[in-house]
Design a protein around this motif. Sequence first.
Motif, PDB file in Angstrom:
ATOM      1  N   TRP A   1      27.696  31.597  39.693  1.00 39.93           N
ATOM      2  CA  TRP A   1      27.486  33.104  39.556  1.00 39.93           C
ATOM      3  C   TRP A   1      27.559  33.930  40.869  1.00 39.93           C
ATOM      4  O   TRP A   1      27.526  35.186  40.602  1.00 39.93           O
ATOM      5  N   SER A   2      27.476  33.180  41.969  1.00 37.17           N
ATOM      6  CA  SER A   2      27.297  34.077  43.348  1.00 37.17           C
ATOM      7  C   SER A   2      27.931  33.164  44.292  1.00 37.17           C
ATOM      8  O   SER A   2      27.799  31.964  44.232  1.00 37.17           O
TER       9      SER A   2
ATOM     10  N   SER B   1      35.532  37.066  45.339  1.00 36.75           N
ATOM     11  CA  SER B   1      34.159  37.137  45.507  1.00 36.75           C
ATOM     12  C   SER B   1      33.853  36.686  46.902  1.00 36.75           C
ATOM     13  O   SER B   1      33.130  37.112  47.729  1.00 36.75           O
ATOM     14  N   LEU B   2      34.658  35.618  47.305  1.00 28.13           N
ATOM     15  CA  LEU B   2      34.409  35.004  48.751  1.00 28.13           C
ATOM     16  C   LEU B   2      35.432  35.705  49.724  1.00 28.13           C
ATOM     17  O   LEU B   2      35.246  35.668  50.855  1.00 28.13           O
TER      18      LEU B   2
ATOM     19  N   ARG C   1      40.106  42.021  39.500  1.00 28.87           N
ATOM     20  CA  ARG C   1      39.069  42.400  40.397  1.00 28.87           C
ATOM     21  C   ARG C   1      37.769  42.649  39.433  1.00 28.87           C
ATOM     22  O   ARG C   1      37.309  43.323  39.338  1.00 28.87           O
ATOM     23  N   ARG C   2      37.436  41.522  38.910  1.00 27.77           N
ATOM     24  CA  ARG C   2      36.365  41.252  38.102  1.00 27.77           C
ATOM     25  C   ARG C   2      35.266  40.818  39.043  1.00 27.77           C
ATOM     26  O   ARG C   2      35.203  39.919  39.579  1.00 27.77           O
ATOM     27  N   PRO C   3      33.833  41.432  38.833  1.00 25.44           N
ATOM     28  CA  PRO C   3      32.748  41.158  39.605  1.00 25.44           C
ATOM     29  C   PRO C   3      31.993  39.860  38.817  1.00 25.44           C
ATOM     30  O   PRO C   3      31.197  39.357  39.455  1.00 25.44           O
TER      31      PRO C   3
ATOM     32  N   GLU D   1      29.185  33.478  48.376  1.00 21.44           N
ATOM     33  CA  GLU D   1      29.540  34.120  49.692  1.00 21.44           C
ATOM     34  C   GLU D   1      29.958  33.437  50.760  1.00 21.44           C
ATOM     35  O   GLU D   1      29.465  32.121  50.800  1.00 21.44           O
TER      36      GLU D   1
ATOM     37  N   LEU E   1      31.506  36.431  37.811  1.00 19.83           N
ATOM     38  CA  LEU E   1      31.717  34.964  37.849  1.00 19.83           C
ATOM     39  C   LEU E   1      31.406  34.206  36.578  1.00 19.83           C
ATOM     40  O   LEU E   1      32.212  33.368  36.211  1.00 19.83           O
TER      41      LEU E   1
ATOM     42  N   GLU F   1      38.311  35.028  40.073  1.00 20.77           N
ATOM     43  CA  GLU F   1      36.867  35.394  40.374  1.00 20.77           C
ATOM     44  C   GLU F   1      36.296  35.016  41.626  1.00 20.77           C
ATOM     45  O   GLU F   1      35.734  35.773  42.537  1.00 20.77           O
ATOM     46  N   VAL F   2      36.100  33.671  41.854  1.00 23.11           N
ATOM     47  CA  VAL F   2      35.276  33.103  42.697  1.00 23.11           C
ATOM     48  C   VAL F   2      36.170  33.460  44.298  1.00 23.11           C
ATOM     49  O   VAL F   2      35.506  33.814  45.363  1.00 23.11           O
TER      50      VAL F   2
END
Length: 492
Positions: free
Chosen positions: A90-91, A289-290, A447-449, A93, A451, A285-286
Amino acid sequence: MTVGGAGAGESAARRVAILGGGPAGLAAAQAALAAGARVTLLDEGGRLGGQYWRHHEQLTDRRLQHGWARFERLRGVLDRAEVHTGASVWSAEASDGAVRLRAVVGPADAAGRTALEVEADAVVVATGAHDLALPVPGWTLPGVTTAGAAQALAKRDGVTVGRRTIVSGAGPFLLPVAQSLAIAGAEVVGVHEASRLGGLAAGWLPRPWQLAGKAGELVEYVGALARHRIPYRIGSGVVRVLGTDRVEGVVIAALDAEWRPIPGTEREIACDSVALGHGFTPRLEVAISLGAAIEGDRRGRFVVVDDAQRTSAAGVYAAGEITGIGGADAALAEGAVAGFMAAGGSLDDDRMRGPLAVRRRMRAFAARLERAHGIRPGWTSWLADDTVVCRCENVTRRTIADRADAPLRAMKLATRAGLGACQGRTCGRAVEAIVAEAGGAPEGFDRRPVLAPVRLGEVAALGQGNGVGAAAAAISIDDRAESTVAAAEPRQ
């Protein structure tokens, strides 16, 4: 507590995290281990294998599992890696030369999922793709599934979606779907390919010697259709599903080169189930996000990679369908390159010769696939005004078209298209096409935030180092044995 770095007396081997347990992810794990890395693999499925190797140890008919020996070899090396199935990230970085992933492990609806934190020097994103089924009037009736879902039920559980099934859409994937359904006991009434002869010839006829590696598969599928007496029709497709409480039949129509139904060609066919498949959509999505760069248009958006499968984000590699839809062979080759390079390997290494050669060949195959079976814009003409496009929020074509002139974000807020549980994964491509047809300017549903869905209590537990339900594990790649036990206990 999160532990990072090598422990006392341990070598400073690179730590590689891999997201996805399908062909690309498994090949990446094998290659990274061969290069001497310490590997953690996370997959959200309950079993490794991804969409390609779906199986149940007791129920699976091995005739439905292609390349099974390769899967067993890949799975066999994972005793040297840390593996978490049922792990929803879910996150994600990437910063300061390190990657941090946060996940919860356990069944999606369980109240006692385990919190998991992974730190690594590099990550291979191999999250794959999901089915793309274009909406048709009546597609919300019970008995309509995606082609991938129909095949998964047959391959994993040995069941069929109905007794009489129509398979409709575009692409060679329709062939193994029909084969799987027939082996599982369904009567496949017909396979309908939307592309016409001209489009198929443009994609597949030039330089036929390049297809030598795929000829065997084609012969197998054609033989299966013949044995089960399954008709295969090109330039046609399901344009309406009939029924009241469930599927009772379909309307098939001939389609022109742009996939518009040709008036006067409609005919009804009785059936109790429909499998729709118009290709695949990458799960981006991932990667987004990265910080990985994405390129493309409504025909397809993918992660940008270089020859080493590196993305634009430091320490982030990508492989498989998220870099381009090319099938399992392409995913295996890209995964091997990505895993080896993420572990600090070199493209000049002799072990990379085979994967690089396969990758070159399969990228050419992917280009053929798009030319022959890529979605044509005329498909929207088979929609009625009241056809539901966003299934989660019950949003119709007319509702979307009436607000097409608004910015995509404003349109989504006004109609709720793409704001349901699937976050636009099912309807995104269709909504974009309808907006474009109505004169709007779609900006991209990828562009979905979000995950993965996660409870606030699970987030809080990870931050406080406390348990989620009975227990929690915040780990790195280093503390393997202890973390594996801790992660397993709450699920017993």
